[in-house]
Design a protein around this motif. Sequence first.
Motif, PDB file in Angstrom:
ATOM      1  N   ASP A  31       0.824  -1.212   0.000  1.00 55.70           N
ATOM      2  CA  ASP A  31       0.000   0.000   0.000  1.00 55.70           C
ATOM      3  C   ASP A  31       0.859   1.264   0.000  1.00 55.70           C
ATOM      4  OD1 ASP A  31      -2.429  -1.325  -0.007  1.00 55.70           O
ATOM      5  OD2 ASP A  31      -2.576  -1.390   2.165  1.00 55.70           O
ATOM      6  N   VAL A  32       1.996   1.209   0.681  1.00 62.84           N
ATOM      7  CA  VAL A  32       2.898   2.357   0.723  1.00 62.84           C
ATOM      8  C   VAL A  32       3.695   2.458  -0.577  1.00 62.84           C
ATOM      9  CG1 VAL A  32       4.803   3.452   1.982  1.00 62.84           C
ATOM     10  CG2 VAL A  32       2.993   2.252   3.231  1.00 62.84           C
ATOM     11  N   PHE A  33       4.117   1.322  -1.110  1.00 67.98           N
ATOM     12  CA  PHE A  33       4.794   1.335  -2.407  1.00 67.98           C
ATOM     13  C   PHE A  33       3.904   1.957  -3.485  1.00 67.98           C
ATOM     14  CE2 PHE A  33       7.195  -2.688  -0.949  1.00 67.98           C
ATOM     15  CZ  PHE A  33       8.255  -1.936  -0.470  1.00 67.98           C
ATOM     16  N   ALA A  34       2.593   1.816  -3.348  1.00 68.00           N
ATOM     17  CA  ALA A  34       1.664   2.328  -4.360  1.00 68.00           C
ATOM     18  C   ALA A  34       1.713   3.845  -4.495  1.00 68.00           C
ATOM     19  CB  ALA A  34       0.231   1.883  -4.049  1.00 68.00           C
ATOM     20  N   VAL A  35       2.212   4.555  -3.474  1.00 67.51           N
ATOM     21  CA  VAL A  35       2.393   6.002  -3.603  1.00 67.51           C
ATOM     22  C   VAL A  35       3.863   6.355  -3.803  1.00 67.51           C
ATOM     23  CG1 VAL A  35       0.291   6.643  -2.376  1.00 67.51           C
ATOM     24  CG2 VAL A  35       2.410   6.324  -1.077  1.00 67.51           C
ATOM     25  N   GLY A  36       4.662   5.359  -4.194  1.00 61.12           N
ATOM     26  CA  GLY A  36       6.050   5.616  -4.552  1.00 61.12           C
ATOM     27  C   GLY A  36       7.013   5.703  -3.392  1.00 61.12           C
ATOM     28  N   VAL A  37       6.554   5.437  -2.184  1.00 59.51           N
ATOM     29  CA  VAL A  37       7.413   5.520  -0.995  1.00 59.51           C
ATOM     30  C   VAL A  37       8.063   4.162  -0.755  1.00 59.51           C
ATOM     31  CG1 VAL A  37       7.453   5.906   1.502  1.00 59.51           C
ATOM     32  CG2 VAL A  37       6.039   7.363   0.031  1.00 59.51           C
ATOM     33  N   THR A  38       9.386   4.166  -0.574  1.00 61.76           N
ATOM     34  CA  THR A  38      10.116   2.903  -0.419  1.00 61.76           C
ATOM     35  C   THR A  38      10.947   2.824   0.859  1.00 61.76           C
ATOM     36  OG1 THR A  38      11.952   3.765  -1.752  1.00 61.76           O
ATOM     37  CG2 THR A  38      10.237   2.514  -2.913  1.00 61.76           C
ATOM     38  N   ASP A  39      10.937   3.877   1.671  1.00 56.39           N
ATOM     39  CA  ASP A  39      11.656   3.864   2.946  1.00 56.39           C
ATOM     40  C   ASP A  39      10.645   3.880   4.089  1.00 56.39           C
ATOM     41  OD1 ASP A  39      14.315   3.894   1.927  1.00 56.39           O
ATOM     42  OD2 ASP A  39      14.061   6.020   1.445  1.00 56.39           O
ATOM     43  N   PHE A  40      10.943   3.133   5.153  1.00 60.46           N
ATOM     44  CA  PHE A  40      10.001   2.986   6.254  1.00 60.46           C
ATOM     45  C   PHE A  40      10.670   3.364   7.576  1.00 60.46           C
ATOM     46  CE2 PHE A  40       8.693   0.213   2.875  1.00 60.46           C
ATOM     47  CZ  PHE A  40       7.325   0.443   2.796  1.00 60.46           C
ATOM     48  N   ASP A  41       9.924   4.067   8.415  1.00 60.59           N
ATOM     49  CA  ASP A  41      10.423   4.414   9.740  1.00 60.59           C
ATOM     50  C   ASP A  41      10.091   3.338  10.761  1.00 60.59           C
ATOM     51  OD1 ASP A  41      11.568   7.325   9.653  1.00 60.59           O
ATOM     52  OD2 ASP A  41       9.800   7.326   8.379  1.00 60.59           O
ATOM     53  N   SER A  42       9.039   2.595  10.501  1.00 60.89           N
ATOM     54  CA  SER A  42       8.743   1.443  11.359  1.00 60.89           C
ATOM     55  C   SER A  42       7.814   0.487  10.619  1.00 60.89           C
ATOM     56  CB  SER A  42       8.102   1.865  12.685  1.00 60.89           C
ATOM     57  OG  SER A  42       6.769   2.287  12.503  1.00 60.89           O
TER      58      SER A  42
END
Length: 316
Positions: free
Chosen positions: A44-55
Motif C-alpha cells: 500500500d505504501v509502495f503504491a504512492v512511490g514511498v520505499t523507505d520505512f520508519d517502522s
Amino acid sequence: MDCAVIPLNRHKELLLVQTVDFFYPMVNDPEILGRIALANVLSDVFAVGVTDFDSVEMILSTSTSFTETERDVVISLIMKGFQDSLKSNGYTNTPLIIRQLKINPWCIVGGIATSVCRNREIILPSNARPGDVLVLTKPLGGQMAMDAHLWQLNKTEKYKTLMSEFNDDDIKETFEIAVKSMTYLNKNAALLMHKYQAHCATDVTGFGLLGHAKNLAEYQKEKVLFKVEKLPIIKNVLKFSSLIGQSTKFRSGRSVETSGGLLMCLPPDSANQFCQEFDQVTNGAQKSFKIGYVVQSENESDAVLCDNVEYIEVTL
C-alpha cells in the motif's frame, strides 16, 4: 486510496504515510505466509512511490484450535518469514515491532507500515492523463493457485475435478509461480515509478484488478476512462477456474488477489522503458505487463474491460 497520507502540523515539510493491512492464511507453510504478509503490508505504501520505512509492525493472532506446541512452532515460523523478507529486501535497519499476539478462532497475520517523508518522495494517485498506458507489475490468479494447492494437499472434490485435466506436477508448478509472485515486494516497481514519472498507481488486492482500476480512475483530477485490454494470469489458473465453475471473476478482471502487483498509469513514451528495466532489475524473475490505456471520459471516471480482452498465461 491505498494508505493514509497526512500532513504533519508541527513539521510542514513532512507527511505521515501509513497503512494497516491483514488477512487470513491461504497457504499452509507458515514461513511463506510470513513473507506474503510482509509484501502485502508494504504494498500500500509502495503504491504512492514511498520505499523507505520508519517502522514496520507485525499483527498476529493465533488460532484457538492450535495446541500450545503448534502455536509456538507456527507463530515462530510466520514471524521468521516476515523478518527474513524484511531484511533480505534491504530493510535491515527498519525497526520491527510485534504489535499484538492474541488468541482468536482464526489465525490472522498482517501489519502496519509507517513512513515520514517529504512531498517529493510521494506520487499522489490522482494525475492520470488521456494517453497514459496502464501497466501491471504482477500476474493475476495467486489466490486461486493457493486454493488449488490446498485442495491438492487435502484431496478434496475440487482437487479430483482438477485432476481430470491436470496432474500433481501442474498444480505444484502453478502454486510455485504464485509463491514467487506473492512473496515479491513491489519495491522495485515503486522506485521505477519515480524514474519514469508515473502519474498514479494502486496495488491490486481484494477488489480485483477491475475493482481497483475503478477506484483509481474515480480518484483522478481529470475525468478519465481506464480501458483494460489484456489480463495476465498465472499459468493454469484460468483453466482451473473454468473446471470448478469459477471463471467468471477471472474473465471479468474481478478475481480476488492477495499481495498483487501495482497498477499504474505511465506516460506513453515511458511504458516500454519501464517494462524493460523492470525485467532487468528483477533479473527476469518477475514480469510487468502493458494491459491497457487511458482516454478522456465524457461521463464520470470509470474503468472497463475492452471487447475481446486478451488473456496472457504467465510463467515465472
